[in-house]
Scaffold this motif. Structure first.
Motif, PDB file in Angstrom:
ATOM      1  N   HIS A  51       0.856  -1.183   0.000  1.00 45.45           N
ATOM      2  CA  HIS A  51       0.000   0.000   0.000  1.00 45.45           C
ATOM      3  C   HIS A  51       0.893   1.234   0.000  1.00 45.45           C
ATOM      4  CE1 HIS A  51      -3.396  -2.632   1.240  1.00 45.45           C
ATOM      5  NE2 HIS A  51      -2.449  -3.241   1.949  1.00 45.45           N
ATOM      6  N   ARG A  52       0.832   1.991  -1.077  1.00 44.63           N
ATOM      7  CA  ARG A  52       1.646   3.202  -1.167  1.00 44.63           C
ATOM      8  C   ARG A  52       0.923   4.387  -0.539  1.00 44.63           C
ATOM      9  NH1 ARG A  52       3.236   2.333  -7.509  1.00 44.63           N
ATOM     10  NH2 ARG A  52       5.276   1.331  -7.206  1.00 44.63           N
ATOM     11  N   VAL A  53       1.683   5.240   0.134  1.00 51.35           N
ATOM     12  CA  VAL A  53       1.167   6.520   0.615  1.00 51.35           C
ATOM     13  C   VAL A  53       2.116   7.622   0.147  1.00 51.35           C
ATOM     14  CG1 VAL A  53       0.023   5.515   2.628  1.00 51.35           C
ATOM     15  CG2 VAL A  53       2.354   6.370   2.847  1.00 51.35           C
ATOM     16  N   MET A  54       1.555   8.791  -0.087  1.00 54.85           N
ATOM     17  CA  MET A  54       2.353   9.933  -0.531  1.00 54.85           C
ATOM     18  C   MET A  54       2.251  11.051   0.496  1.00 54.85           C
ATOM     19  SD  MET A  54       1.432  10.011  -4.605  1.00 54.85           S
ATOM     20  CE  MET A  54       2.784  11.149  -4.986  1.00 54.85           C
ATOM     21  N   PHE A  70      12.500  23.150  10.025  1.00 52.98           N
ATOM     22  CA  PHE A  70      12.304  21.760  10.471  1.00 52.98           C
ATOM     23  C   PHE A  70      12.004  20.834   9.295  1.00 52.98           C
ATOM     24  CE2 PHE A  70      10.573  24.726  13.669  1.00 52.98           C
ATOM     25  CZ  PHE A  70      11.409  24.460  14.732  1.00 52.98           C
ATOM     26  N   PRO A  71      12.824  20.791   8.262  1.00 58.98           N
ATOM     27  CA  PRO A  71      12.485  19.976   7.085  1.00 58.98           C
ATOM     28  C   PRO A  71      12.375  18.485   7.388  1.00 58.98           C
ATOM     29  CG  PRO A  71      14.765  20.734   6.970  1.00 58.98           C
ATOM     30  CD  PRO A  71      14.121  21.479   8.093  1.00 58.98           C
ATOM     31  N   THR A  72      13.315  17.943   8.153  1.00 54.64           N
ATOM     32  CA  THR A  72      13.277  16.508   8.448  1.00 54.64           C
ATOM     33  C   THR A  72      12.131  16.173   9.396  1.00 54.64           C
ATOM     34  OG1 THR A  72      15.683  16.416   8.180  1.00 54.64           O
ATOM     35  CG2 THR A  72      14.629  14.548   9.255  1.00 54.64           C
ATOM     36  N   THR A  73      11.946  16.989  10.418  1.00 57.90           N
ATOM     37  CA  THR A  73      10.865  16.771  11.382  1.00 57.90           C
ATOM     38  C   THR A  73       9.506  16.764  10.695  1.00 57.90           C
ATOM     39  OG1 THR A  73      12.141  17.816  13.151  1.00 57.90           O
ATOM     40  CG2 THR A  73       9.760  17.656  13.456  1.00 57.90           C
ATOM     41  N   LEU A  74       9.256  17.759   9.851  1.00 55.06           N
ATOM     42  CA  LEU A  74       7.968  17.854   9.174  1.00 55.06           C
ATOM     43  C   LEU A  74       7.786  16.733   8.153  1.00 55.06           C
ATOM     44  CD1 LEU A  74       7.700  21.724   8.767  1.00 55.06           C
ATOM     45  CD2 LEU A  74       6.361  20.257  10.277  1.00 55.06           C
ATOM     46  N   HIS A  75       8.876  16.312   7.531  1.00 58.11           N
ATOM     47  CA  HIS A  75       8.809  15.166   6.623  1.00 58.11           C
ATOM     48  C   HIS A  75       8.362  13.928   7.387  1.00 58.11           C
ATOM     49  CE1 HIS A  75      10.161  12.692   3.123  1.00 58.11           C
ATOM     50  NE2 HIS A  75      10.435  11.824   4.065  1.00 58.11           N
ATOM     51  N   TRP A  76       8.959  13.695   8.550  1.00 56.24           N
ATOM     52  CA  TRP A  76       8.604  12.539   9.365  1.00 56.24           C
ATOM     53  C   TRP A  76       7.156  12.623   9.851  1.00 56.24           C
ATOM     54  CZ3 TRP A  76      13.062  10.648  13.057  1.00 56.24           C
ATOM     55  CH2 TRP A  76      14.163  10.296  12.280  1.00 56.24           C
ATOM     56  N   LEU A  77       6.740  13.793  10.331  1.00 53.55           N
ATOM     57  CA  LEU A  77       5.377  13.939  10.832  1.00 53.55           C
ATOM     58  C   LEU A  77       4.356  13.787   9.709  1.00 53.55           C
ATOM     59  CD1 LEU A  77       5.820  16.874  13.363  1.00 53.55           C
ATOM     60  CD2 LEU A  77       5.421  14.466  13.898  1.00 53.55           C
ATOM     61  N   ASN A  78       4.688  14.317   8.537  1.00 59.19           N
ATOM     62  CA  ASN A  78       3.828  14.172   7.369  1.00 59.19           C
ATOM     63  C   ASN A  78       3.629  12.686   7.054  1.00 59.19           C
ATOM     64  OD1 ASN A  78       2.540  14.323   4.872  1.00 59.19           O
ATOM     65  ND2 ASN A  78       3.920  15.865   4.034  1.00 59.19           N
ATOM     66  N   PHE A  79       4.736  11.970   6.989  1.00 63.69           N
ATOM     67  CA  PHE A  79       4.659  10.532   6.704  1.00 63.69           C
ATOM     68  C   PHE A  79       3.895   9.793   7.799  1.00 63.69           C
ATOM     69  CE2 PHE A  79       6.971   6.289   6.751  1.00 63.69           C
ATOM     70  CZ  PHE A  79       6.164   5.732   5.785  1.00 63.69           C
ATOM     71  N   PHE A  84      -0.856   6.655   9.577  1.00 65.72           N
ATOM     72  CA  PHE A  84      -2.036   6.498  10.432  1.00 65.72           C
ATOM     73  C   PHE A  84      -3.315   6.468   9.595  1.00 65.72           C
ATOM     74  CE2 PHE A  84      -5.414   8.854  12.829  1.00 65.72           C
ATOM     75  CZ  PHE A  84      -5.823   7.765  13.589  1.00 65.72           C
ATOM     76  N   ARG A  85      -3.414   7.370   8.621  1.00 60.27           N
ATOM     77  CA  ARG A  85      -4.596   7.418   7.754  1.00 60.27           C
ATOM     78  C   ARG A  85      -4.800   6.088   7.019  1.00 60.27           C
ATOM     79  NH1 ARG A  85      -4.889   8.389   2.348  1.00 60.27           N
ATOM     80  NH2 ARG A  85      -2.695   8.989   2.303  1.00 60.27           N
ATOM     81  N   LYS A  86      -3.723   5.559   6.441  1.00 62.69           N
ATOM     82  CA  LYS A  86      -3.827   4.311   5.677  1.00 62.69           C
ATOM     83  C   LYS A  86      -4.112   3.119   6.587  1.00 62.69           C
ATOM     84  CE  LYS A  86      -3.512   3.626   1.987  1.00 62.69           C
ATOM     85  NZ  LYS A  86      -4.558   3.360   0.951  1.00 62.69           N
ATOM     86  N   LEU A  87      -3.426   3.037   7.730  1.00 63.54           N
ATOM     87  CA  LEU A  87      -3.649   1.909   8.637  1.00 63.54           C
ATOM     88  C   LEU A  87      -5.070   1.917   9.204  1.00 63.54           C
ATOM     89  CD1 LEU A  87      -0.295   1.719  10.662  1.00 63.54           C
ATOM     90  CD2 LEU A  87      -1.106   0.153   8.881  1.00 63.54           C
ATOM     91  N   LYS A  88      -5.579   3.104   9.503  1.00 63.01           N
ATOM     92  CA  LYS A  88      -6.947   3.206  10.018  1.00 63.01           C
ATOM     93  C   LYS A  88      -7.942   2.693   8.987  1.00 63.01           C
ATOM     94  CE  LYS A  88     -10.163   6.555  12.042  1.00 63.01           C
ATOM     95  NZ  LYS A  88     -10.375   7.991  12.387  1.00 63.01           N
ATOM     96  N   GLY A 108       5.186   5.692  13.781  1.00 62.19           N
ATOM     97  CA  GLY A 108       4.080   5.223  14.598  1.00 62.19           C
ATOM     98  C   GLY A 108       3.612   6.214  15.647  1.00 62.19           C
ATOM     99  N   VAL A 109       4.132   7.435  15.621  1.00 62.67           N
ATOM    100  CA  VAL A 109       3.804   8.370  16.711  1.00 62.67           C
ATOM    101  C   VAL A 109       2.321   8.748  16.744  1.00 62.67           C
ATOM    102  CG1 VAL A 109       6.104   9.360  16.977  1.00 62.67           C
ATOM    103  CG2 VAL A 109       4.537  10.342  15.309  1.00 62.67           C
ATOM    104  N   PHE A 110       1.632   8.717  15.607  1.00 71.08           N
ATOM    105  CA  PHE A 110       0.186   8.954  15.582  1.00 71.08           C
ATOM    106  C   PHE A 110      -0.586   7.636  15.700  1.00 71.08           C
ATOM    107  CE2 PHE A 110       1.494  12.748  12.908  1.00 71.08           C
ATOM    108  CZ  PHE A 110       1.335  13.653  13.944  1.00 71.08           C
ATOM    109  N   ALA A 111      -0.142   6.620  14.980  1.00 72.05           N
ATOM    110  CA  ALA A 111      -0.902   5.373  14.910  1.00 72.05           C
ATOM    111  C   ALA A 111      -0.880   4.580  16.217  1.00 72.05           C
ATOM    112  CB  ALA A 111      -0.374   4.512  13.764  1.00 72.05           C
TER     113      ALA A 111
END
Length: 303
Positions: A51-54, A70-79, A84-88, A108-111
């Motif tokens: 399952h791909r996510v963008m 915060f480019p790396t931080t926001l990249h990680w949070l975005n992903f 979480f959206r896809k797993l839900k 996994g910080v949201f999921a």
């Protein structure tokens, strides 16, 4: 990351490929959620549902508003949000018995807290130690990503390590405690070998081989500086370096770094870009010596 994506050919992608195919072969229903730059399609790959996510553009707007602090931080949070959206979505269709999250990118910080499903976190690295070995300079962005990894560890009690070295590092330097060790499955997953590269460039040569990304935490710079002594002592030997060239703190191109140090022996230094496993395995098979000078690793696929 997963091997179905063009840019994902590193350790995590190959580990996931092996363990997913092993589980699928044992009769389990295996799903992999991977970051993609192509689309958000779903498809079967060698018995595994992918399952791909963008990444979503809204997070990129936040990046601009914060002036790319915060480019790396926001990249990680975005992903993490897309995971979480896809797993839900998938979990509602048919609940998962178990979800494995990687420690890397803290996806996994949201999921973990919101999905409330059975899960584990595989600790394939310890971010502060990896950053040190990779020569990454600390700034606020990097410090936050390290805190994100620590937060993900605090959100779960189900952490395991692939090696005793990683188990010890986590026990000494994080809040994890003594995580159980579950070793990774290793097997030659590509049965059909392509000897074209070996036949064209290496047949009949005695060579020392390095394969992996040209990065500092892999010890590539240590090897490059040691090669002149080796090549001088063994005039019939070649050095073959296979992998993705990388920019690091000490050089814009680590391949160029190796060429510089081996200048007097340039004709016996063979640099090859990253090879598919079908082409790489014959090169590994015929090597007289393999050098893996990693400064930090859990239990690398190369080993």
């Amino acid at each position: 990351e997963y091997v179905t994506e063009d840019d994902f050919d590193g350790g995590l992608a190959n580990y996931l490929n092996r363990v997913s195919r092993t589980l699928a072969h044992a009769g389990h229903d295996v799903h992999v959620v991977t970051l993609s730059s192509k689309d958000e399609s779903e498809f079967e790959h060698e018995g595994v549902m992918v399952h791909r996510v963008m990444l979503k553009r809204g997070w990129q707007a936040i990046n601009r508003l914060t002036r790319y602090t915060f480019p790396t931080t926001l990249h990680w949070l975005n992903f993490s949000a897309q995971v979480f959206r896809k797993l839900k979505q998938l979990h509602r269709k048919e609940p998962f018995n178990l979800i494995q999250y990687p420690n890397y990118s803290s996806c996994g910080v949201f999921a973990i807290p919101l999905l409330r499903s059975a899960h584990v976190v595989r600790a394939s690295s310890f971010e502060p130690a990896r950053n040190d070995a990779a020569g990454i300079r600390r700034n606020f962005d990097i410090a936050v990503t390290e805190r994100l990894e620590a937060l993900q560890y605090r959100l779960t009690r189900n952490v395991y390590a692939p090696s005793e070295t990683m188990q010890t590092m986590l026990a000494e330097k994080s809040s994890v405690g003594k995580a159980p060790v579950i070793r990774s499955p290793f097997y030659v997953e590509t049965r059909e070998w392509d000897t074209t590269v070996y036949e064209r460039l290496l047949k009949g040569k005695k060579y020392v081989l390095y394969f992996g990304r040209f990065q500092l935490h892999k010890g590539f710079h240590t090897l490059a500086q040691a090669l002149p002594r080796f090549l001088e002592r063994y005039p019939n030997a070649y050095a073959v370096l296979v992998g993705k060239d990388m920019e690091t703190r000490i050089a814009s191109s680590m391949a160029a770094f190796a060429r510089f140090y081996c200048g007097a022996f340039a004709e016996r230094l063979i640099l090859l870009e990253n090879l598919p496993h079908a082409e790489l395995y014959p090169v590994v098979d015929e090597a007289h010596l393999v050098a893996l000078p990693s400064l930090i690793d859990n239990l690398p696929n190369s080993c």
